[in-house]
Design a protein around this motif. Structure first.
Motif, PDB file in Angstrom:
ATOM      1  N   LEU A  70      97.685   5.957  65.571  1.00  0.00           N
ATOM      2  CA  LEU A  70      98.848   5.085  65.681  1.00  0.00           C
ATOM      3  C   LEU A  70      98.506   3.753  65.028  1.00  0.00           C
ATOM      4  O   LEU A  70      97.363   3.294  65.113  1.00  0.00           O
ATOM      5  CB  LEU A  70      99.205   4.834  67.161  1.00  0.00           C
ATOM      6  N   PRO A  71      99.467   3.119  64.366  1.00  0.00           N
ATOM      7  CA  PRO A  71      99.215   1.760  63.860  1.00  0.00           C
ATOM      8  C   PRO A  71      98.925   0.846  65.039  1.00  0.00           C
ATOM      9  O   PRO A  71      99.755   0.681  65.932  1.00  0.00           O
ATOM     10  CB  PRO A  71     100.525   1.387  63.160  1.00  0.00           C
ATOM     11  N   LYS A  72      97.750   0.256  65.067  1.00  0.00           N
ATOM     12  CA  LYS A  72      97.325  -0.527  66.239  1.00  0.00           C
ATOM     13  C   LYS A  72      98.174  -1.773  66.452  1.00  0.00           C
ATOM     14  O   LYS A  72      98.300  -2.257  67.574  1.00  0.00           O
ATOM     15  CB  LYS A  72      95.848  -0.921  66.106  1.00  0.00           C
ATOM     16  N   SER A  73      98.778  -2.286  65.387  1.00  0.00           N
ATOM     17  CA  SER A  73      99.595  -3.497  65.511  1.00  0.00           C
ATOM     18  C   SER A  73     100.868  -3.249  66.310  1.00  0.00           C
ATOM     19  O   SER A  73     101.524  -4.198  66.753  1.00  0.00           O
ATOM     20  CB  SER A  73      99.958  -4.035  64.123  1.00  0.00           C
ATOM     21  N   ILE A  74     101.222  -1.993  66.506  1.00  0.00           N
ATOM     22  CA  ILE A  74     102.458  -1.689  67.222  1.00  0.00           C
ATOM     23  C   ILE A  74     102.370  -2.102  68.688  1.00  0.00           C
ATOM     24  O   ILE A  74     103.392  -2.400  69.321  1.00  0.00           O
ATOM     25  CB  ILE A  74     102.779  -0.170  67.098  1.00  0.00           C
ATOM     26  N   PHE A  75     101.172  -2.179  69.226  1.00  0.00           N
ATOM     27  CA  PHE A  75     101.006  -2.507  70.640  1.00  0.00           C
ATOM     28  C   PHE A  75     101.277  -3.984  70.938  1.00  0.00           C
ATOM     29  O   PHE A  75     102.039  -4.292  71.867  1.00  0.00           O
ATOM     30  CB  PHE A  75      99.621  -2.083  71.118  1.00  0.00           C
ATOM     31  N   PRO A  76     100.688  -4.946  70.196  1.00  0.00           N
ATOM     32  CA  PRO A  76     101.080  -6.342  70.427  1.00  0.00           C
ATOM     33  C   PRO A  76     102.535  -6.627  70.064  1.00  0.00           C
ATOM     34  O   PRO A  76     103.173  -7.491  70.664  1.00  0.00           O
ATOM     35  CB  PRO A  76     100.113  -7.145  69.539  1.00  0.00           C
ATOM     36  N   VAL A 100     103.201 -16.146  57.571  1.00  0.00           N
ATOM     37  CA  VAL A 100     101.982 -15.929  56.777  1.00  0.00           C
ATOM     38  C   VAL A 100     100.924 -15.240  57.635  1.00  0.00           C
ATOM     39  O   VAL A 100     100.249 -14.300  57.186  1.00  0.00           O
ATOM     40  CB  VAL A 100     101.451 -17.262  56.217  1.00  0.00           C
ATOM     41  N   MET A 101     100.789 -15.696  58.879  1.00  0.00           N
ATOM     42  CA  MET A 101      99.826 -15.074  59.792  1.00  0.00           C
ATOM     43  C   MET A 101     100.146 -13.605  60.026  1.00  0.00           C
ATOM     44  O   MET A 101      99.246 -12.755  60.032  1.00  0.00           O
ATOM     45  CB  MET A 101      99.826 -15.812  61.135  1.00  0.00           C
ATOM     46  N   ILE A 102     101.419 -13.282  60.206  1.00  0.00           N
ATOM     47  CA  ILE A 102     101.814 -11.893  60.457  1.00  0.00           C
ATOM     48  C   ILE A 102     101.475 -11.005  59.271  1.00  0.00           C
ATOM     49  O   ILE A 102     100.944  -9.899  59.420  1.00  0.00           O
ATOM     50  CB  ILE A 102     103.314 -11.822  60.788  1.00  0.00           C
ATOM     51  N   VAL A 103     101.774 -11.485  58.063  1.00  0.00           N
ATOM     52  CA  VAL A 103     101.471 -10.708  56.852  1.00  0.00           C
ATOM     53  C   VAL A 103      99.967 -10.482  56.725  1.00  0.00           C
ATOM     54  O   VAL A 103      99.505  -9.361  56.463  1.00  0.00           O
ATOM     55  CB  VAL A 103     102.021 -11.418  55.608  1.00  0.00           C
ATOM     56  N   VAL A 104      99.192 -11.544  56.904  1.00  0.00           N
ATOM     57  CA  VAL A 104      97.726 -11.436  56.811  1.00  0.00           C
ATOM     58  C   VAL A 104      97.177 -10.495  57.882  1.00  0.00           C
ATOM     59  O   VAL A 104      96.301  -9.664  57.617  1.00  0.00           O
ATOM     60  CB  VAL A 104      97.075 -12.832  56.928  1.00  0.00           C
ATOM     61  N   LEU A 105      97.709 -10.614  59.093  1.00  0.00           N
ATOM     62  CA  LEU A 105      97.227  -9.778  60.189  1.00  0.00           C
ATOM     63  C   LEU A 105      97.593  -8.309  59.994  1.00  0.00           C
ATOM     64  O   LEU A 105      96.787  -7.421  60.307  1.00  0.00           O
ATOM     65  CB  LEU A 105      97.797 -10.290  61.512  1.00  0.00           C
ATOM     66  N   LEU A 106      98.793  -8.037  59.485  1.00  0.00           N
ATOM     67  CA  LEU A 106      99.172  -6.654  59.205  1.00  0.00           C
ATOM     68  C   LEU A 106      98.227  -6.040  58.176  1.00  0.00           C
ATOM     69  O   LEU A 106      97.788  -4.882  58.315  1.00  0.00           O
ATOM     70  CB  LEU A 106     100.617  -6.592  58.699  1.00  0.00           C
ATOM     71  N   TYR A 107      97.908  -6.816  57.151  1.00  0.00           N
ATOM     72  CA  TYR A 107      96.950  -6.344  56.135  1.00  0.00           C
ATOM     73  C   TYR A 107      95.576  -6.122  56.760  1.00  0.00           C
ATOM     74  O   TYR A 107      94.892  -5.130  56.479  1.00  0.00           O
ATOM     75  CB  TYR A 107      96.861  -7.370  55.003  1.00  0.00           C
ATOM     76  N   HIS A 108      95.173  -7.037  57.656  1.00  0.00           N
ATOM     77  CA  HIS A 108      93.874  -6.933  58.304  1.00  0.00           C
ATOM     78  C   HIS A 108      93.837  -5.740  59.252  1.00  0.00           C
ATOM     79  O   HIS A 108      92.821  -5.030  59.334  1.00  0.00           O
ATOM     80  CB  HIS A 108      93.580  -8.226  59.067  1.00  0.00           C
ATOM     81  N   TYR A 109      94.920  -5.509  59.980  1.00  0.00           N
ATOM     82  CA  TYR A 109      94.989  -4.341  60.849  1.00  0.00           C
ATOM     83  C   TYR A 109      94.839  -3.063  60.029  1.00  0.00           C
ATOM     84  O   TYR A 109      94.112  -2.141  60.414  1.00  0.00           O
ATOM     85  CB  TYR A 109      96.328  -4.312  61.597  1.00  0.00           C
ATOM     86  N   LYS A 110      95.537  -3.012  58.911  1.00  0.00           N
ATOM     87  CA  LYS A 110      95.492  -1.815  58.063  1.00  0.00           C
ATOM     88  C   LYS A 110      94.079  -1.538  57.570  1.00  0.00           C
ATOM     89  O   LYS A 110      93.627  -0.391  57.542  1.00  0.00           O
ATOM     90  CB  LYS A 110      96.437  -1.997  56.872  1.00  0.00           C
ATOM     91  N   ARG A 111      93.377  -2.604  57.172  1.00  0.00           N
ATOM     92  CA  ARG A 111      92.038  -2.459  56.615  1.00  0.00           C
ATOM     93  C   ARG A 111      90.997  -2.106  57.678  1.00  0.00           C
ATOM     94  O   ARG A 111      89.934  -1.563  57.339  1.00  0.00           O
ATOM     95  CB  ARG A 111      91.622  -3.757  55.911  1.00  0.00           C
ATOM     96  N   ASN A 112      91.279  -2.414  58.940  1.00  0.00           N
ATOM     97  CA  ASN A 112      90.248  -2.283  59.970  1.00  0.00           C
ATOM     98  C   ASN A 112      90.653  -1.370  61.123  1.00  0.00           C
ATOM     99  O   ASN A 112      90.138  -1.511  62.236  1.00  0.00           O
ATOM    100  CB  ASN A 112      89.895  -3.670  60.512  1.00  0.00           C
ATOM    101  N   GLU A 113      91.561  -0.441  60.840  1.00  0.00           N
ATOM    102  CA  GLU A 113      91.976   0.495  61.881  1.00  0.00           C
ATOM    103  C   GLU A 113      90.778   1.271  62.438  1.00  0.00           C
ATOM    104  O   GLU A 113      90.655   1.457  63.649  1.00  0.00           O
ATOM    105  CB  GLU A 113      93.009   1.476  61.315  1.00  0.00           C
TER     106      GLU A 113
END
Length: 268
Positions: A101-107, A248-261
């Protein structure tokens, strides 16, 4: 990034389920159930009103009760979202380790569920406005925009805190003290105003100036009070800066979540 966003959208049913289950879980074992969403902020206001007005003899302004209820209800939304974000991912570790699951979906789900909780707080604010005979002006049309900006800011912070707490669990304990600092440094129970406030300008109080102009919590609080009780246009410059930084934070964090799943799964 595009594929990751598409994956989140595909899981919208799970997002709705997490929001719904999160709302049910808050008062699952209580006798009054969802009524606590109204009763809790109301009791919170009564406690602080008794402390500040009756015991300390402060809050002399005519509409201090309305000032207080707006501050406490908005703060409750901010505080609850940020503090619970620390466990937004870790408490679902059993699910995450079994299904991708995309981990960002939980927060994201947590921030959305707390928004519904805040809506009940708005009912309490409306009760106080009616009781004290305060009628918001046409500026009330900005209320949905202010709520949206606050949600975006909390979503950005929630995603950041949830990610960090996967790897550094101690942040959860530190957050309590950080939020306590913001509570007393923001005009929640004390009346500060903006930089243009004569008392602040004359005293040259640097800490007070920061507390009411740079502090993002103060910017949000003052925006809500402007449209709900002061019949004023909010400080859009401060809100605009907050929105840009949050996006900007959301975009960066989504990219970071994707890279570090994979790292999140390993840490859990």
């Amino acid at each position: 990034m595009r594929q990751y966003l598409e994956e989140i959208i595909k899981r919208k049913d799970l997002l709705f389920y997490l929001v719904k289950s999160g709302l049910k879980a808050e008062n699952r074992d209580s006798y009054l159930g969802y009524f606590w969403w109204l009763l809790d902020p109301l009791l919170n206001v009564l406690v602080y009103y008794f402390l500040v007005v009756v015991i300390l003899g402060r809050g002399d302004s005519e509409n201090y009760a309305v000032f207080l209820v707006i501050g406490l209800v908005v703060w409750r939304w901010i505080n609850t979202t940020i503090k619970t974000s620390s466990k937004a991912i870790t408490k679902y570790s059993s699910i995450i380790n079994q299904v991708y699951l995309p981990k960002s979906i939980f927060p994201i789900a947590l921030s959305t569920s707390q928004l519904f909780n805040f809506i009940f707080g708005l009912v309490v604010i409306a009760i106080f406005l009616t009781f004290f005979g305060i009628v918001p002006g046409w500026q009330i049309i900005y209320l949905p925009l202010i709520i949206l900006i606050t949600l975006i800011a909390l979503l950005a912070l929630g995603m950041l805190i949830a990610y960090i707490c996967v790897f550094v669990r101690d942040i959860d304990y530190i957050l309590t003290h950080i939020m306590r600092i913001f509570f007393y440094a923001s005009p929640i129970i004390w009346e500060g105003g903006r930089l243009q406030n004569a008392d602040i300008v004359q005293s040259h109080d640097f800490i007070m100036t920061l507390a009411v102009t740079v502090n993002p919590v103060a910017i949000i609080l003052e925006a809500f009070r402007d449209v709900l009780m002061r019949q004023q246009i909010p400080d859009f410059w401060g809100l605009f800066i907050m929105t840009i930084v949050s996006l900007v934070m959301i975009v960066v964090l989504l990219y970071h979540y994707k890279r570090n799943e994979h790292k999140i799964i390993k840490a859990l």
